[in-house]
Design an enzyme around this catalytic site. Structure first.
Site, PDB file in Angstrom:
ATOM      1  CB  ILE A  14      31.738  32.026  43.370  1.00 37.85           C
ATOM      2  CG1 ILE A  14      30.721  32.678  44.320  1.00 37.85           C
ATOM      3  CG2 ILE A  14      31.317  32.226  41.920  1.00 37.85           C
ATOM      4  CD1 ILE A  14      31.164  32.746  45.750  1.00 37.85           C
ATOM      5  CE  LYS A  90      31.622  40.017  45.544  1.00 37.37           C
ATOM      6  NZ  LYS A  90      33.013  40.464  45.536  1.00 37.37           N
TER       7      LYS A  90
END
Length: 308
Positions: A14, A90
């Protein structure tokens, strides 16, 4: 104005796909250092731990924490203790109490804490929110189904306690849902499907309600192959709304009314810079509360074993 000197903790997929390009494209930030057990960024000083990074670079202004949620609290605590602004990937933590403690600590230290719900920054989310605000909503339906083998190949942590299983993507839907609905929602029932060899669910069926009578049904599933489904639908007096492709497109009565290129992570870093400059925090935990409620109220159903 001097750039915000940033350190990243957890250099994985990510970070390479989203964080690094977003930081490079934002004139407010300068990447100074990284900390990761395995990953590095070419040309940037690298350390094995956040403690080593903080010690070597006291000039850091902010830290982005991108490791799995089970390990995020202690890293965030170390960064806040050192007086750094903190960006939380998150979900912002493995538990509600962790994030609440970090919020208290950030306030005490006078630094900014950011819970970065990237799906709220999808292109059509604000348009959907305004549409629902303008017209009474009768009912809503959430369909969030994808292929875990494609998106999380070989990632064991995601199946462990705190990894959240199907709620790792499902919380993206909940982050949008809790942002666009006109009234606060509460979970009324849930069924969670656990593979017999895993500690986290692979699918979930949820029902929500609100004080004004709105009912919302949600289906999350990690076993979908082929086209992935990331849709939020609403029946309203002004017509049928579908927020499609994870929030990228808005349809009203089947007609595409809005779409725009993906700018989720660039928007996150723009917001992080904004709250740092304003001296405030942005750490809403409503999506995490909904997940916690699902584990609290959910009936457990054991299904076939899952193997990568």
């Amino acid at each position: 104005m001097q750039k915000i000197r940033l350190g990243i903790v957890g250099v994985g997929k990510i970070v390479r796909d989203q964080h690094l390009p977003s930081i490079a494209g934002n004139g407010d930030f300068e990447l100074v250092a990284t900390a990761s057990r395995h990953g590095t960024v070419d040309g940037i000083p690298a350390y094995q731990t956040i403690e080593a990074m903080l010690e070597a670079h006291p000039e850091l202004d902010a830290v982005s924490l991108c490791m799995p949620p089970q390990f995020r609290y202690l890293a965030a605590h170390a960064a806040l203790e050192a007086g750094k602004h903190v960006f939380l990937e998150k979900p912002p933590g493995a538990t509600i109490s962790e994030v609440e403690d970090l919020k208290r600590m950030a306030a005490a230290k006078g630094v900014s804490l950011f819970a970065s719900w990237h799906s709220r920054y999808a292109a059509a989310v604000e348009q959907a929110k305004q549409f629902l605000k303008a017209s009474p909503v009768r009912s809503m339906k959430v369909t969030w189904k994808e292929d875990v083998r494609h998106w999380h190949p070989g990632q064991a942590w995601i199946w462990e306690p705190g990894g959240q299983g199907v709620f790792d993507p499902g919380i993206n839907a909940l982050s949008i849902l809790t942002h666009i609905t006109p009234a606060p929602l509460h979970l009324t029932s849930a069924e969670l499907e656990f593979p017999e060899n895993r500690a986290a669910p692979i699918a979930a069926t949820l029902a929500f309600g609100s004080a004004n009578g709105l009912e919302v049904a949600a289906e999350f599933d990690w076993r979908q192959t082929g086209k992935q489904s990331w849709d939020i639908e609403a029946d309203t007096e002004a017509g049928h709304m579908r927020l499609a492709d994870g929030g990228a497109k808005l349809f009203i009565d089947g007609t595409l009314t809005f779409e725009a290129p993906d700018r989720e992570y660039p928007a996150l870093y723009a917001r992080f810079a904004e709250i740092i400059k304003a001296g405030v925090s942005d750490a809403d935990i409503a999506p995490l509360i909904q997940v916690a409620d699902a584990f609290m109220l959910g009936r457990r159903k054991i299904v076939d074993a899952f193997h990568d």
